[in-house]
Motif scaffolding. Structure first.
Motif, PDB file in Angstrom:
ATOM      1  N   CYS A   8       0.851  -1.191   0.000  1.00  0.00           N
ATOM      2  CA  CYS A   8       0.000   0.000   0.000  1.00  0.00           C
ATOM      3  C   CYS A   8       0.887   1.241   0.000  1.00  0.00           C
ATOM      4  CB  CYS A   8      -0.912   0.001   1.225  1.00  0.00           C
ATOM      5  SG  CYS A   8      -1.851   1.535   1.421  1.00  0.00           S
ATOM      6  N   GLN A   9       0.737   2.059  -1.015  1.00  0.00           N
ATOM      7  CA  GLN A   9       1.569   3.244  -1.162  1.00  0.00           C
ATOM      8  C   GLN A   9       1.233   4.326  -0.140  1.00  0.00           C
ATOM      9  OE1 GLN A   9       4.327   3.184  -3.495  1.00  0.00           O
ATOM     10  NE2 GLN A   9       3.626   1.120  -2.995  1.00  0.00           N
ATOM     11  N   ALA A  10      -0.020   4.396   0.290  1.00  0.00           N
ATOM     12  CA  ALA A  10      -0.403   5.368   1.324  1.00  0.00           C
ATOM     13  C   ALA A  10       0.221   4.979   2.667  1.00  0.00           C
ATOM     14  CB  ALA A  10      -1.914   5.454   1.432  1.00  0.00           C
ATOM     15  N   CYS A  11       0.179   3.693   2.993  1.00  0.00           N
ATOM     16  CA  CYS A  11       0.818   3.227   4.233  1.00  0.00           C
ATOM     17  C   CYS A  11       2.323   3.423   4.160  1.00  0.00           C
ATOM     18  CB  CYS A  11       0.493   1.755   4.480  1.00  0.00           C
ATOM     19  SG  CYS A  11      -1.186   1.441   5.060  1.00  0.00           S
ATOM     20  N   LEU A  12       2.913   3.101   3.021  1.00  0.00           N
ATOM     21  CA  LEU A  12       4.359   3.236   2.860  1.00  0.00           C
ATOM     22  C   LEU A  12       4.793   4.683   3.088  1.00  0.00           C
ATOM     23  CD1 LEU A  12       6.938   1.704   2.117  1.00  0.00           C
ATOM     24  CD2 LEU A  12       6.492   2.305  -0.267  1.00  0.00           C
ATOM     25  N   ALA A  13       4.002   5.638   2.587  1.00  0.00           N
ATOM     26  CA  ALA A  13       4.314   7.058   2.785  1.00  0.00           C
ATOM     27  C   ALA A  13       4.272   7.437   4.265  1.00  0.00           C
ATOM     28  CB  ALA A  13       3.339   7.925   1.995  1.00  0.00           C
ATOM     29  N   ALA A  14       3.494   6.678   5.056  1.00  0.00           N
ATOM     30  CA  ALA A  14       3.397   6.936   6.499  1.00  0.00           C
ATOM     31  C   ALA A  14       4.360   6.057   7.302  1.00  0.00           C
ATOM     32  CB  ALA A  14       1.961   6.693   6.962  1.00  0.00           C
ATOM     33  N   GLY A  15       5.229   5.311   6.600  1.00  0.00           N
ATOM     34  CA  GLY A  15       6.219   4.495   7.287  1.00  0.00           C
ATOM     35  C   GLY A  15       5.725   3.122   7.707  1.00  0.00           C
ATOM     36  N   ARG A  16       4.603   2.687   7.144  1.00  0.00           N
ATOM     37  CA  ARG A  16       4.057   1.363   7.470  1.00  0.00           C
ATOM     38  C   ARG A  16       4.134   0.471   6.240  1.00  0.00           C
ATOM     39  NH1 ARG A  16      -0.010   4.928   9.019  1.00  0.00           N
ATOM     40  NH2 ARG A  16      -1.301   4.185   7.309  1.00  0.00           N
ATOM     41  N   TYR A  17       4.275  -0.818   6.464  1.00  0.00           N
ATOM     42  CA  TYR A  17       4.246  -1.796   5.375  1.00  0.00           C
ATOM     43  C   TYR A  17       2.980  -2.617   5.502  1.00  0.00           C
ATOM     44  CZ  TYR A  17       9.031  -0.576   4.341  1.00  0.00           C
ATOM     45  OH  TYR A  17      10.155   0.113   3.983  1.00  0.00           O
ATOM     46  N   THR A  18       2.072  -2.425   4.552  1.00  0.00           N
ATOM     47  CA  THR A  18       0.788  -3.118   4.552  1.00  0.00           C
ATOM     48  C   THR A  18       0.565  -3.681   3.157  1.00  0.00           C
ATOM     49  OG1 THR A  18      -0.052  -1.453   6.107  1.00  0.00           O
ATOM     50  CG2 THR A  18      -1.679  -2.841   5.008  1.00  0.00           C
ATOM     51  N   ALA A  19       0.079  -4.895   3.104  1.00  0.00           N
ATOM     52  CA  ALA A  19      -0.226  -5.509   1.816  1.00  0.00           C
ATOM     53  C   ALA A  19      -1.361  -4.744   1.143  1.00  0.00           C
ATOM     54  CB  ALA A  19      -0.618  -6.965   2.003  1.00  0.00           C
ATOM     55  N   GLN A  41      -2.073   3.377  -8.275  1.00  0.00           N
ATOM     56  CA  GLN A  41      -1.210   2.946  -7.176  1.00  0.00           C
ATOM     57  C   GLN A  41      -1.854   1.789  -6.445  1.00  0.00           C
ATOM     58  OE1 GLN A  41      -0.731   5.936  -4.135  1.00  0.00           O
ATOM     59  NE2 GLN A  41      -2.927   6.349  -3.999  1.00  0.00           N
ATOM     60  N   ALA A  42      -1.012   0.948  -5.862  1.00  0.00           N
ATOM     61  CA  ALA A  42      -1.482  -0.137  -5.005  1.00  0.00           C
ATOM     62  C   ALA A  42      -1.886   0.482  -3.669  1.00  0.00           C
ATOM     63  CB  ALA A  42      -0.375  -1.163  -4.807  1.00  0.00           C
TER      64      ALA A  42
END
Length: 86
Positions: A8-19, A41-42
């Protein structure tokens, strides 16, 4: 989603790794976005739901131009039926 490694690109931008389990238009089609790969985007379902609600709110504000406007400070305080200042 492969380009974004199924993250998930939104989670990644917040420093989280989510499928990611969905594909999202970065700029919504209703706002002029396209189906081109660079506008996709995913994204995970919870982030997609939050983004969709924000997009709906923006759409509602466009439909009703007075929504979201701040009161003009020069116009003075508004009053309610009983004359109470707001």
């Amino acid at each position: 989603m492969a380009r974004d490694k199924y993250i998930c690109q939104a989670c990644l931008a917040a420093g989280r790794y989510t499928a990611a389990d969905e594909v999202d238009h970065i700029v919504p089609r209703a706002e002029g976005g396209t189906d081109s790969e660079n506008n996709l985007q995913a994204i995970c379902r919870p982030c997609h739901d939050v983004k969709t609600r924000a997009e709906i709110a923006r759409g509602a504000n466009r439909s009703h131009p007075r929504r979201g406007e701040k009161l003009n400070a020069d116009a003075g305080a508004q009053t309610l039926g009983g004359g109470s200042k707001v």
